[in-house]
Scaffold this motif. Structure first.
Motif, mmCIF file in Angstrom:
data_model
loop_
_atom_site.group_PDB
_atom_site.id
_atom_site.type_symbol
_atom_site.label_atom_id
_atom_site.label_comp_id
_atom_site.label_asym_id
_atom_site.label_seq_id
_atom_site.Cartn_x
_atom_site.Cartn_y
_atom_site.Cartn_z
ATOM 1 N N GLN A 120 0.839 -1.319 -0.124
ATOM 2 C CA GLN A 120 -0.104 -0.086 -0.223
ATOM 3 C C GLN A 120 0.873 1.282 -0.084
ATOM 4 O O GLN A 120 0.648 2.191 -0.636
ATOM 5 N N TYR A 179 -4.617 1.419 -1.594
ATOM 6 C CA TYR A 179 -4.092 1.898 -2.754
ATOM 7 C C TYR A 179 -3.588 1.194 -3.939
ATOM 8 O O TYR A 179 -3.580 1.684 -5.076
ATOM 9 N N SER A 236 0.750 3.986 -2.852
ATOM 10 C CA SER A 236 0.007 5.267 -2.591
ATOM 11 C C SER A 236 0.781 6.372 -3.066
ATOM 12 O O SER A 236 0.046 7.414 -3.438
#
Length: 230
Positions: free
Chosen positions: A183, A223, A187
């Motif tokens: 993630q 994400y 991101s």
């Protein structure tokens, strides 16, 4: 059980804690500013968590153990830390860096408190940006020849175990830590994401990512779906 968490959604270790809380259906709240108790001793180090009003803890593995998750071995932790390589490139583009952090502000229901916290949080964002840029300029860390190398251990582990998750039949701490790192990489896009998408050695790991996505479909801070959708 009620857990208070300080940390950003861009932090791999903060993500691991939040994923673990989500998986175990534990009620939690997130603040964008460090609690005074940890700020005095450890600055803006994240994540920090207080479980049922107890003393704040800083290490993600300790926090996860505090909610009933497994420990991880030194070898596993070494490979987790290796999987973090490449994250320093997130500050290469100042627009992407600030744009990414601007989308993960404080969620306090009081608009005045939320405004104040997000204003103060901008200084934390500036601190991390300057810290990463300074490390890159002073230490000049070298990238590996292939970012896919740092994920091969996990692909091989899944292949050898023939289990759906790194921890076995159900996800646990090791899964939360690696998925949290993914993630983080996604991101604010960095080169390891390309390896996760295309490295021919990581087919089994990509299947794990797909399963984990489906498992955490209701988790609000994903994400990786933009780049690694199941």
């Amino acid at each position: 059980v009620r857990v208070k968490v300080y940390g950003g959604y861009h932090s791999p270790w903060g993500q691991a804690v939040l994923i673990g809380l989500h998986e175990r259906q534990i009620d939690y709240s997130v603040t964008a500013l460090p609690p005074l108790e940890t700020f005095v001793t450890d600055g803006i180090t994240m994540p920090a968590a207080s479980i049922d009003g107890a003393a704040w803890q800083l290490e993600s593995v300790d926090i996860l153990q505090g909610i009933g998750c497994d420990d991880v071995s030194e070898t596993e932790l070494q490979h987790i830390n290796s999987a973090w390589r490449g994250v320093l490139h997130r500050a290469d583009n100042i627009g992407n860096f600030w744009g990414g952090f601007s989308q993960s502000g404080d969620q306090n229901k009081n608009p005045f408190i939320r405004l104040i916290k997000n204003f103060l949080r901008s200084f934390i964002t500036l601190y991390f940006y300057l810290l990463i840029r300074t490390v890159n300029l002073v230490a000049s860390p070298q990238d590996p020849e292939n970012f896919g190398d740092q994920f091969v251990y996990f692909n091989d582990r899944l292949t050898e175990s023939d289990k759906p998750f790194l921890s076995g039949d159900e996800p646990n701490t090791l899964d939360y830590l690696l998925f949290g790192i993914i993630q983080c990489h996604c991101s604010i896009y960095v080169a390891p994401v390309t390896a996760l998408q295309a490295d021919e050695r990581l087919d089994v790991l990509r299947a794990w990512i797909a399963r984990t996505h489906e498992r955490f479909a209701e988790y609000p801070y994903l994400y990786s779906g933009l780049y690694l959708a199941p």
